[in-house]
Scaffold this motif. Structure first.
Motif, PDB file in Angstrom:
ATOM      1  N   PRO A 262       0.809  -1.221   0.000  1.00 16.08           N
ATOM      2  CA  PRO A 262       0.000   0.000   0.000  1.00 16.08           C
ATOM      3  C   PRO A 262       0.839   1.268   0.000  1.00 16.08           C
ATOM      4  O   PRO A 262       1.946   1.314   0.510  1.00 16.08           O
ATOM      5  N   GLY A 263       0.291   2.296  -0.543  1.00 17.46           N
ATOM      6  CA  GLY A 263       0.931   3.616  -0.577  1.00 17.46           C
ATOM      7  C   GLY A 263       0.003   4.577  -1.303  1.00 17.46           C
ATOM      8  O   GLY A 263      -1.015   4.168  -1.857  1.00 17.46           O
ATOM      9  N   ILE A 264       0.316   5.857  -1.244  1.00 21.68           N
ATOM     10  CA  ILE A 264       1.514   6.436  -0.649  1.00 21.68           C
ATOM     11  C   ILE A 264       1.042   7.308   0.515  1.00 21.68           C
ATOM     12  O   ILE A 264       0.100   8.076   0.369  1.00 21.68           O
ATOM     13  N   PHE A 265       1.719   7.216   1.663  1.00 26.81           N
ATOM     14  CA  PHE A 265       1.306   7.885   2.891  1.00 26.81           C
ATOM     15  C   PHE A 265       2.025   9.218   3.109  1.00 26.81           C
ATOM     16  O   PHE A 265       1.693   9.948   4.041  1.00 26.81           O
ATOM     17  N   HIS A 266       3.012   9.517   2.275  1.00 28.05           N
ATOM     18  CA  HIS A 266       3.812  10.730   2.447  1.00 28.05           C
ATOM     19  C   HIS A 266       3.857  11.502   1.130  1.00 28.05           C
ATOM     20  O   HIS A 266       3.770  10.914   0.045  1.00 28.05           O
ATOM     21  N   ALA A 267       4.012  12.803   1.239  1.00 25.42           N
ATOM     22  CA  ALA A 267       4.156  13.659   0.058  1.00 25.42           C
ATOM     23  C   ALA A 267       5.203  14.726   0.336  1.00 25.42           C
ATOM     24  O   ALA A 267       5.121  15.419   1.358  1.00 25.42           O
ATOM     25  N   TRP A 268       6.170  14.812  -0.553  1.00 24.02           N
ATOM     26  CA  TRP A 268       7.206  15.845  -0.452  1.00 24.02           C
ATOM     27  C   TRP A 268       7.874  15.844   0.928  1.00 24.02           C
ATOM     28  O   TRP A 268       8.112  16.882   1.528  1.00 24.02           O
ATOM     29  N   GLY A 269       8.108  14.621   1.453  1.00 21.30           N
ATOM     30  CA  GLY A 269       8.824  14.469   2.706  1.00 21.30           C
ATOM     31  C   GLY A 269       7.987  14.609   3.953  1.00 21.30           C
ATOM     32  O   GLY A 269       8.514  14.555   5.078  1.00 21.30           O
ATOM     33  N   LYS A 270       6.663  14.756   3.802  1.00 23.21           N
ATOM     34  CA  LYS A 270       5.789  14.963   4.958  1.00 23.21           C
ATOM     35  C   LYS A 270       4.652  13.949   4.923  1.00 23.21           C
ATOM     36  O   LYS A 270       4.086  13.671   3.869  1.00 23.21           O
ATOM     37  N   GLN A 271       4.314  13.389   6.093  1.00 23.58           N
ATOM     38  CA  GLN A 271       3.214  12.437   6.147  1.00 23.58           C
ATOM     39  C   GLN A 271       1.896  13.152   5.894  1.00 23.58           C
ATOM     40  O   GLN A 271       1.625  14.218   6.465  1.00 23.58           O
ATOM     41  N   ILE A 272       1.045  12.559   5.058  1.00 17.94           N
ATOM     42  CA  ILE A 272      -0.234  13.172   4.716  1.00 17.94           C
ATOM     43  C   ILE A 272      -1.425  12.286   5.060  1.00 17.94           C
ATOM     44  O   ILE A 272      -2.563  12.741   5.030  1.00 17.94           O
ATOM     45  N   ILE A 273      -1.185  11.000   5.354  1.00 23.83           N
ATOM     46  CA  ILE A 273      -2.266  10.080   5.724  1.00 23.83           C
ATOM     47  C   ILE A 273      -1.865   9.382   7.018  1.00 23.83           C
ATOM     48  O   ILE A 273      -0.798   8.763   7.093  1.00 23.83           O
ATOM     49  N   ASP A 274      -2.723   9.502   8.025  1.00 23.21           N
ATOM     50  CA  ASP A 274      -2.446   8.929   9.338  1.00 23.21           C
ATOM     51  C   ASP A 274      -3.771   8.472   9.936  1.00 23.21           C
ATOM     52  O   ASP A 274      -4.801   8.499   9.269  1.00 23.21           O
ATOM     53  N   GLY A 275      -3.739   8.063  11.195  1.00 16.30           N
ATOM     54  CA  GLY A 275      -4.937   7.583  11.851  1.00 16.30           C
ATOM     55  C   GLY A 275      -4.900   6.071  11.993  1.00 16.30           C
ATOM     56  O   GLY A 275      -3.831   5.444  11.919  1.00 16.30           O
ATOM     57  N   PRO A 276      -6.051   5.423  12.205  1.00 14.46           N
ATOM     58  CA  PRO A 276      -6.063   3.968  12.378  1.00 14.46           C
ATOM     59  C   PRO A 276      -5.384   3.203  11.248  1.00 14.46           C
ATOM     60  O   PRO A 276      -4.765   2.163  11.472  1.00 14.46           O
ATOM     61  N   CYS A 277      -5.484   3.712  10.010  1.00 21.83           N
ATOM     62  CA  CYS A 277      -4.878   2.982   8.888  1.00 21.83           C
ATOM     63  C   CYS A 277      -3.360   2.929   9.024  1.00 21.83           C
ATOM     64  O   CYS A 277      -2.748   1.874   8.803  1.00 21.83           O
ATOM     65  N   TYR A 278      -2.742   4.033   9.391  1.00 22.93           N
ATOM     66  CA  TYR A 278      -1.284   4.005   9.536  1.00 22.93           C
ATOM     67  C   TYR A 278      -0.882   3.314  10.828  1.00 22.93           C
ATOM     68  O   TYR A 278       0.193   2.711  10.903  1.00 22.93           O
ATOM     69  N   GLU A 279      -1.739   3.371  11.842  1.00 24.97           N
ATOM     70  CA  GLU A 279      -1.488   2.593  13.060  1.00 24.97           C
ATOM     71  C   GLU A 279      -1.358   1.111  12.714  1.00 24.97           C
ATOM     72  O   GLU A 279      -0.509   0.402  13.262  1.00 24.97           O
ATOM     73  N   SER A 280      -2.194   0.635  11.794  1.00 22.45           N
ATOM     74  CA  SER A 280      -2.124  -0.778  11.404  1.00 22.45           C
ATOM     75  C   SER A 280      -0.781  -1.110  10.763  1.00 22.45           C
ATOM     76  O   SER A 280      -0.239  -2.213  10.969  1.00 22.45           O
ATOM     77  N   ILE A 281      -0.228  -0.178   9.990  1.00 23.08           N
ATOM     78  CA  ILE A 281       1.081  -0.385   9.373  1.00 23.08           C
ATOM     79  C   ILE A 281       2.156  -0.469  10.447  1.00 23.08           C
ATOM     80  O   ILE A 281       3.025  -1.362  10.428  1.00 23.08           O
ATOM     81  N   LEU A 282       2.117   0.447  11.408  1.00 28.54           N
ATOM     82  CA  LEU A 282       3.125   0.460  12.470  1.00 28.54           C
ATOM     83  C   LEU A 282       3.025  -0.786  13.344  1.00 28.54           C
ATOM     84  O   LEU A 282       4.050  -1.347  13.765  1.00 28.54           O
ATOM     85  N   ARG A 283       1.802  -1.240  13.594  1.00 30.95           N
ATOM     86  CA  ARG A 283       1.637  -2.459  14.391  1.00 30.95           C
ATOM     87  C   ARG A 283       2.162  -3.677  13.644  1.00 30.95           C
ATOM     88  O   ARG A 283       2.773  -4.579  14.240  1.00 30.95           O
ATOM     89  N   ALA A 284       1.920  -3.719  12.343  1.00 32.69           N
ATOM     90  CA  ALA A 284       2.465  -4.820  11.548  1.00 32.69           C
ATOM     91  C   ALA A 284       3.991  -4.782  11.553  1.00 32.69           C
ATOM     92  O   ALA A 284       4.653  -5.826  11.643  1.00 32.69           O
ATOM     93  N   LYS A 285       4.546  -3.585  11.456  1.00 31.93           N
ATOM     94  CA  LYS A 285       6.003  -3.451  11.486  1.00 31.93           C
ATOM     95  C   LYS A 285       6.571  -3.975  12.803  1.00 31.93           C
ATOM     96  O   LYS A 285       7.598  -4.667  12.823  1.00 31.93           O
ATOM     97  N   GLN A 286       5.914  -3.673  13.913  1.00 34.87           N
ATOM     98  CA  GLN A 286       6.365  -4.151  15.220  1.00 34.87           C
ATOM     99  C   GLN A 286       6.430  -5.667  15.274  1.00 34.87           C
ATOM    100  O   GLN A 286       7.267  -6.246  15.972  1.00 34.87           O
ATOM    101  N   LEU A 287       5.549  -6.315  14.528  1.00 35.65           N
ATOM    102  CA  LEU A 287       5.489  -7.776  14.506  1.00 35.65           C
ATOM    103  C   LEU A 287       6.329  -8.364  13.377  1.00 35.65           C
ATOM    104  O   LEU A 287       6.257  -9.569  13.115  1.00 35.65           O
ATOM    105  N   GLY A 288       7.106  -7.530  12.710  1.00 33.89           N
ATOM    106  CA  GLY A 288       7.939  -8.009  11.612  1.00 33.89           C
ATOM    107  C   GLY A 288       7.183  -8.219  10.321  1.00 33.89           C
ATOM    108  O   GLY A 288       7.671  -8.905   9.419  1.00 33.89           O
TER     109      GLY A 288
END
Length: 421
Positions: A59-85
């Motif tokens: 999935p993408g893209i969550f950032h634009a021109w070096g700045k995050q533009i999409i956050d909230g529960p959807c990006y939380e899910s990405i970070l949680r998946a990252k924590q679990l490898g």
């Protein structure tokens, strides 16, 4: 709606979300986080849509021109998946012609686990293997009839979100839809094995495929314009499959059959080349990835001109960031955004004309053909889902239709951690 059919059970809920895909799963989570009781209904066996069921696990893209533009529960899910490898977040450096390098790489099994955890934590009631039969709007919400493995289910909700990707609920309600004259093709994701690149005679390989092209057995479309050796290096057969109506059962059935047949046709040609006698498709997605079907005719339909200009709407609820990316038979029409431009999606693009208690989020957002080729990708679909879910929760709480106070919607989204234009 004819209720003479036998109904095995009746469910009452604040918010009904139809489709647990890229938009729907976050519509459900966001509605629940906003205080609503939520029923999430999905035709397949898992949440995550194209990310988890169609093999498009980037999935993408969550950032634009070096700045995050999409956050909230959807990006939380990405970070949680990252924590679990289960997720790889690349270095966020935007290069227009290599925009795809900013997409997240997911482990599908881990990501499904994370999504189901988040659904459970927020008390979202989930029904898999369940299809929408009919739906109507009442004076106070919607009534929808579903078919499950154990019978028919009548759902009464104060608000609904159509996150089917194909506007199936909006269509059944009789509201107008938009459809391009020629749809973008679909692709069946697959993985190849059973060969060693060092054993391949590239000259012989090119000769084998040249003969297949000359005889008409294959066309350049069967390889998406790639050379055979490139396909082997990718370990994936890239194909474009066209169908006239992927939003309908007969059209989607034809698409699935043609997708598998097309991949096998290319595989058969590969097997004629030296060193590729044992090449196999070692895995493939259960469902083909559809880029385009129909779109709602919304109160606001985002145009390509709006999109590339980064038009700001009074009711903007989320950002999107992807080039116009229109796939055709032999090429991809791409229009890259000028530096600093970040397109917006208005709430009114989620409201079907003439509707009262339903919203639509995801690929079927109100838009023209070119704009939709950018809006259809996963990160903006997630953001749209969040916006629709929060809006539906507000509708349910206030007993109102979908013309809610946009400022209240924006503030409620911010409380969930979403980024609002």
């Amino acid at each position: 709606m004819d209720y003479s059919v036998k109904v095995s059970c009746e469910v009452n809920t604040d918010v009904l979300v139809i489709g647990a895909g890229t938009a729907g799963v976050f519509a459900a989570i966001s509605a629940a986080k906003s205080g609503a009781s939520v029923l999430l209904v999905e035709k397949n066996a898992m949440p995550g849509g194209t990310m988890c069921f169609c093999g498009v696990d980037y999935p993408g893209i969550f950032h634009a021109w070096g700045k995050q533009i999409i956050d909230g529960p959807c990006y939380e899910s990405i970070l949680r998946a990252k924590q679990l490898g289960g997720a790889i977040i690349p270095e966020i450096v935007y290069k227009p012609e290599r925009h795809w390098m900013m997409q997240i790489r997911l482990n599908t099994f881990t990501y499904v686990h994370v999504l189901e955890q988040m659904l459970s934590e927020n008390s979202v009631e989930v029904l898999y293997h369940t299809m929408l039969c009919s739906i109507k709007e009442t004076e106070s919400g919607v009534e929808a009839l579903f078919t499950g493995k154990d019978g028919n289910i009548l759902v009464k909700a104060k608000a609904a979100v159509d996150a089917t990707g194909d506007a199936n609920a909006v269509s059944k309600l009789g509201y107008p839809l938009l459809k391009s004259d020629i749809l973008q093709p679909a692709t069946l994701i697959n993985n190849l094995g059973g060969y060693d690149l060092s054993d391949i005679d590239e000259k012989n390989l090119d000769e084998v495929f040249a003969a297949a092209f000359d005889s008409g057995e294959l066309t350049k479309r069967d390889l998406q314009g790639k050379r055979p050796i490139e396909i082997l290096k990718d370990a994936r057969i890239h194909s474009h499959i066209h169908t006239g109506a992927p939003e309908k059962s007969d059209g989607k059935t034809l698409l699935e059959i043609q997708s598998r047949e097309a991949v096998f046709r290319v595989l058969s040609v590969f097997r004629r080349a030296k060193g590729l006698e044992k090449i196999q498709v070692i895995s493939f997605s259960p469902e083909s990835g559809v880029r385009e079907s129909v779109r709602i005719d919304a109160l606001t339909n985002v145009t390509a001109e709006d999109y590339v200009a980064g038009r700001k709407y009074d009711d903007s609820v989320c950002y999107a960031f992807y080039p116009i990316d229109l796939h055709t038979d032999h090429a991809i029409k791409q229009v890259f955004l000028s530096e600093g431009v970040v397109p917006c999606i208005p709430y009114s693009a989620l409201i079907p004309k003439n509707s009262r208690f339903i919203l639509a989020a995801g690929r079927c957002v109100g838009s023209d053909t070119d704009a939709n080729s950018a809006l259809r990708v996963q990160a903006p679909c997630m953001a749209m889902g969040q916006a629709a879910g929060v809006a539906a929760a507000i509708m349910a709480e206030n007993g109102s239709d979908n013309r809610i106070d946009v400022n209240l919607l924006k503030e409620s989204l911010k409380k969930l951690g979403a980024i609002v234009p």
